[in-house]
Design an enzyme around this catalytic site. Structure first.
Site, short mmCIF file in Angstrom:
data_model
loop_
_atom_site.label_atom_id
_atom_site.label_comp_id
_atom_site.label_asym_id
_atom_site.label_seq_id
_atom_site.Cartn_x
_atom_site.Cartn_y
_atom_site.Cartn_z
N ASP A 26 -30.41 12.56 -51.48
CA ASP A 26 -31.18 11.67 -50.63
C ASP A 26 -30.63 10.25 -50.83
O ASP A 26 -29.87 9.99 -51.76
CB ASP A 26 -32.65 11.76 -51.03
CG ASP A 26 -33.54 10.84 -50.22
OD1 ASP A 26 -33.44 10.87 -48.98
OD2 ASP A 26 -34.33 10.09 -50.83
N ASP A 28 -32.40 6.51 -49.88
CA ASP A 28 -33.29 5.46 -50.36
C ASP A 28 -34.14 5.99 -51.52
O ASP A 28 -34.82 7.00 -51.39
CB ASP A 28 -34.20 4.99 -49.22
CG ASP A 28 -34.79 3.61 -49.49
OD1 ASP A 28 -34.48 3.02 -50.54
OD2 ASP A 28 -35.58 3.13 -48.66
N ASP A 224 -36.34 11.73 -54.44
CA ASP A 224 -37.32 10.90 -55.14
C ASP A 224 -38.73 11.07 -54.58
O ASP A 224 -39.65 10.43 -55.05
CB ASP A 224 -36.92 9.42 -55.05
CG ASP A 224 -37.07 8.86 -53.65
OD1 ASP A 224 -36.47 9.42 -52.71
OD2 ASP A 224 -37.80 7.87 -53.48
#
Length: 340
Positions: A26, A28, A224
């Protein structure tokens, strides 16, 4: 059963990268936060490539093209080509192939990140329901207006297919957290009473597109957010890393639903190369130990018996104990030292 079982290649304690042929990361919260690269992320990903592990980048952001994303990542010192980036528009356009004939006219709600993929796939783009499109495809763009949503609604009332790039409720921007594509999809849903098929995380389509793109046999996903990144990886049968540099922290991990629990928990990406500690349980299952951290379930109390030397080991031990108990987090009193 996982589709991509781990391959153990070392006699010593395994690292999260053991047996992995492709990292799917991923962006950001994993590689960068805002304008800045996250500490140790770039070095770790470059090291992985140097050790023969391919790296692909997976994003739900539908407002940018793969080339724009690659350029952004390159600015941090990574070596990234457009084909190394798998976007939710790419996954959404793949879904279109099973829904409409080749060369169809598609009503697009979104920006260049979406229109470019629709056109590359050989479809014609329209913004007007009066052009009688064969389907509607919707993705985020900050310039999407009420009139765009209205045109989508007009077209969908004829019963044509509807595809969304993703349904993230929020999107991080420079000023803070803003409404994401999910809120815009919800507005159209309210008007038409149906739901779209979805290409991006946490749906499997984007993960399957990435596996096909890189020819992965043993991928590892890094994210995240539990409700998109990790949930999607679990649905796709992939091992996953949850890194504590983005949205969801220790408190969310302790409370994670069964389908949102990662394979590994790391405080940063240096942990990809470090032996991952095993969790040991007492005979009665009331105590979990990771490294020098010890956590005990005593009635309704989750107690931190020994803090140990590592904050992330405390999170690992506490999460493992709560998850193994099968008890909902709202029925437990959790020691603040496990998540503060």
């Amino acid at each position: 059963m996982q589709l991509f079982p781990a391959r153990r290649s070392r006699a010593v304690a395994a690292t999260p990268l053991d047996g992995v042929d492709v990292i799917l990361a991923d962006l950001d919260g994993v590689v960068y936060k805002g304008k800045n690269a996250i500490d140790h992320a770039v070095d770790a990903l470059q090291r992985a490539v140097g050790e023969g592990v391919s790296v692909g980048y997976i994003t739900n952001n539908a407002s940018r093209t793969d080339a724009q994303v690659a350029e952004h990542l390159t600015s941090f010192g990574l070596t990234v080509a457009p084909r190394d980036v798998v976007t939710s528009p790419q996954a959404a356009v793949l879904l279109l192939a099973d829904l409409v004939p080749a060369g169809s006219t598609i009503l697009v709600v979104g920006g260049v990140g979406l229109t470019s993929e629709v056109e590359k796939a050989g479809y014609s783009v329209t913004r007007q329901a009066s052009d009688k499109p064969a389907a509607v495809i919707q993705g985020f763009n900050p310039d999407v207006a009420w009139t765009d949503l209205a045109q989508a609604s007009f077209a969908l009332h004829t019963g044509i297919p509807w595809v969304a790039t993703n349904t993230d409720w929020t999107i991080p921007v420079e000023g803070g957290i803003a409404p994401g594509n999910g809120t815009l999809v919800s507005a159209v849903h309210t008007a038409v009473g149906t739901l779209p098929v979805v290409g991006g995380k946490p749906e499997k389509a984007i993960y399957e597109a990435a596996v096909a793109r890189f020819g992965a046999t043993s991928p590892l996903f890094i994210g995240d957010r539990l409700d998109t990144d990790i949930l999607g990886a679990n649905r796709a049968g992939m091992r996953s890393v949850h890194v504590l540099t983005g949205i969801d922290g220790p408190k969310q991990l302790l409370a994670a639903e069964k389908d949102q629990r990662p394979t590994f928990i790391l405080d940063d990406l240096r942990g990809l190369f470090e032996p991952y500690p095993e969790t040991s349980f007492s005979k009665d299952g009331s105590t979990a130990t990771v490294g020098s951290a010890v956590v005990r379930l005593n009635g309704n109390d989750v107690e931190l018996v020994k803090a140990g030397q590592s904050a992330v080991d405390r999170v690992r031990a506490g999460s493992a104990l709560i998850w193994a108990s099968g008890r909902p987090i709202y029925g437990l009193n959790v020691a603040p030292g496990l998540y503060s």
